[in-house]
Scaffold this active site. Structure first.
Site, PDB file in Angstrom:
ATOM      1  N   LYS A 182      -0.408   4.636   4.644  1.00 24.88           N
ATOM      2  CA  LYS A 182      -1.236   3.642   5.338  1.00 24.88           C
ATOM      3  C   LYS A 182      -0.511   3.180   6.601  1.00 24.88           C
ATOM      4  CE  LYS A 182      -3.929  -0.597   4.657  1.00 24.88           C
ATOM      5  NZ  LYS A 182      -5.163   0.039   5.158  1.00 24.88           N
ATOM      6  N   HIS A 210       0.833  -1.195   0.000  1.00 27.25           N
ATOM      7  CA  HIS A 210       0.000   0.000   0.000  1.00 27.25           C
ATOM      8  C   HIS A 210       0.874   1.255   0.000  1.00 27.25           C
ATOM      9  CE1 HIS A 210      -3.145  -2.851   1.292  1.00 27.25           C
ATOM     10  NE2 HIS A 210      -4.004  -1.966   0.814  1.00 27.25           N
TER      11      HIS A 210
END
Length: 226
Positions: A137, A133
């Site tokens: 995140k 990600h």
């Protein structure tokens, strides 16, 4: 997510958005024909068939309570809810149809089914879940990786996790099964965040009119699914 839901719903003739709810008082009451309400005004929202909630844990409770009070379906992708809120979901499912999920991608729902089937078909193989990600995140492994891990567990595998945070990756999940001399990889790559809003709208359509109960995205992937 709220903006994506409004934009995609506006292009779908099978859907009518009767209200949008914001944390604070809206600067404009009606935008593109959709009435906007502050969270504190939510009890005065018009009648609706399904509520879609992508908020914060603090906003989760009043939306769920309103759905239970009105007997309407509830769809939520709010993450970080605690044990008491999970218990509230279980209680609400006795009265209304609902879906709470960490990921509303229809592709991920299919991936989860494939992972469970692969785990059951490949006993004794190593199972590794690698998720990637964007750098902002915070949680790791991702909620989606943990959901895929649950599918692997149901199939009899013991998943291990690895996480990568780099650049602006929207979301990639690879589930790898490794045996002696061979390897199977199941991969999902998200290239546009609209997939999550589109999936939530699909779930909302499929959930409307169903009996009370808790439904997964996997339960509702195919139109007319049981």
């Amino acid at each position: 997510m709220g903006q994506a839901l409004l934009r995609l719903a506006a292009d779908d003739p099978s859907l009518q958005v009767v209200a949008a709810v914001l944390r604070k008082a809206p600067a404009q009451r009606v935008i593109d024909g959709v009435p906007h309400f502050a969270a504190s005004e939510m009890p005065g929202a018009p009648e609706f068939d399904v509520a879609i909630d992508f908020s914060l844990p603090a906003g989760f409770d009043p939306v769920l309570a309103l759905c239970v009070d009105r007997g309407t379906a509830f769809v939520s992708g709010t993450t970080g809810i605690d044990a008491a809120q999970q218990a509230a979901l279980a209680a609400a499912a006795q009265r209304i149809p609902l879906t709470w999920a960490t990921n509303f991608s229809l592709g991920v729902a299919v991936l989860a089914e494939l992972v469970e089937r692969a785990a059951a078909s490949l006993p004794g193989w190593d199972c590794d879940i690698v998720e990637s990600h964007h750098v902002h995140k915070k949680d790791a492994p991702s909620g989606t990786a943990l959901t895929l891990g649950e599918s692997a567990l149901h199939g009899g595998a013991e998943p291990r996790y690895a996480s990568l945070r780099a650049g602006d990756i929207i979301g990639e999940h690879m589930v790898q099964f490794t045996g002696l001399g061979e390897r199977v990889e199941l991969v999902h790559r998200a290239t546009n965040r609209d997939i999550f809003a589109r999936g939530a709208l699909h779930v909302a359509r499929e959930l409307h009119g169903r009996a009370a109960g808790r439904y997964s995205v996997r339960d509702l992937v195919a139109p007319g699914a049981n």
